[in-house]
Design an enzyme around this catalytic site. Sequence first.
Site, short mmCIF file in Angstrom:
data_model
loop_
_atom_site.label_atom_id
_atom_site.label_comp_id
_atom_site.label_asym_id
_atom_site.label_seq_id
_atom_site.Cartn_x
_atom_site.Cartn_y
_atom_site.Cartn_z
N GLY A 9 38.15 46.62 48.01
CA GLY A 9 38.94 46.20 49.16
C GLY A 9 39.74 44.94 48.88
CG LEU A 11 43.19 47.50 49.56
CD1 LEU A 11 43.76 48.74 50.26
CD2 LEU A 11 42.51 47.90 48.26
CG HIS A 12 45.87 42.83 44.84
ND1 HIS A 12 46.20 43.65 43.78
CD2 HIS A 12 44.64 42.33 44.55
CE1 HIS A 12 45.23 43.63 42.90
NE2 HIS A 12 44.25 42.85 43.34
CG HIS A 15 43.54 47.02 44.88
ND1 HIS A 15 43.59 45.76 45.42
CD2 HIS A 15 42.39 47.07 44.18
CE1 HIS A 15 42.52 45.08 45.07
NE2 HIS A 15 41.77 45.85 44.31
N GLY A 126 42.69 49.18 37.08
CA GLY A 126 43.70 48.22 36.66
C GLY A 126 43.30 47.53 35.37
CE LYS A 128 42.76 40.92 38.44
NZ LYS A 128 41.37 40.51 38.18
CD GLN A 132 36.05 46.99 36.38
OE1 GLN A 132 35.20 46.33 36.95
NE2 GLN A 132 37.18 47.33 36.98
CB SER A 165 40.69 40.46 45.81
OG SER A 165 41.12 41.80 45.69
NE ARG A 166 35.92 36.95 42.17
CZ ARG A 166 35.46 38.10 41.65
NH1 ARG A 166 36.26 38.86 40.92
NH2 ARG A 166 34.22 38.49 41.89
#
Length: 260
Positions: A9, A11-12, A15, A126, A128, A132, A165-166
């Site tokens: 969530g 979201l930007h 996403h 993504g 970024k 991951q 999001s951060r």
Amino acid sequence: MIALVPTMGALHDGHLSLVRRARADCSAVVASLFVNPTQFAPGEDFERYPRDERRDLELFGAHGVDIVYAPGVGDVYPDGPVASLAAAPELADSLCGAVRPGHFDGVVTVVARLFRHCRPDIAYFGEKDYQQFRIIERMVADLGLPVRVVGMPIVREPDGLALSSRNAYLSPAERRIAPVLHETLQKMAQDLAPGSDIAAACADGRAALRVAGFDRVDYLEVRDATTLRPALRHGPGLRVFAAAWLGRTRLIDNIAAGGG
Ligand code: PAF
């Protein structure tokens, strides 16, 4: 074909770029919305992680998502929120994994469970969170899951800051410093050439971040983009990775270097 766009969530446009690509590729688009407790260590930002479900649902709807899967903790973790899968250590023990122990075990656990619940043919992540992305690719290969994992380019602010999001945590003064992370990676990627001293370039990059006002640099390293092993010499398929702190906000970024 069913697409899954897993998110936590807040979201930007990063996403939403995944959703757009999923919409273009697949007949059905599922997006998940779940702030996964097992990928946060005690003392990290699980409680204060930005949450705005109403806005997220509107954005998913406006971008053509067919189903939003927003499970509760008990749906994903009926036996309690504990990571039950281990991320491949050769990919997960360095970079973010070295400073966030257990983080990637939580990520592979939740992604495997989201795959089981949503049964996608393709899932989008993504870049970024490049480490991951590679770890999830490996998890899918190791478990033989019938899902194609697609990595999507980083979406940036006009000044180069990678969307996250951060970023909402940043004060105005920190926000002005933040683009230096990308500038530093870009400069390193441009300067890397056959014969260049990679360790010296990383030391210079770390110093540049500290001079710009970053409070701490968790890492700034050049690695092979596939194996994530440290790059000892210039060559194709390298990537520069960084994580650094501005106050209480940890930013990560990465960029291709060495022609790959
Ligand atoms: O990248 C993220 O937002 C999360 O790590 C993910 C993949 C949704 C798993 O919780």
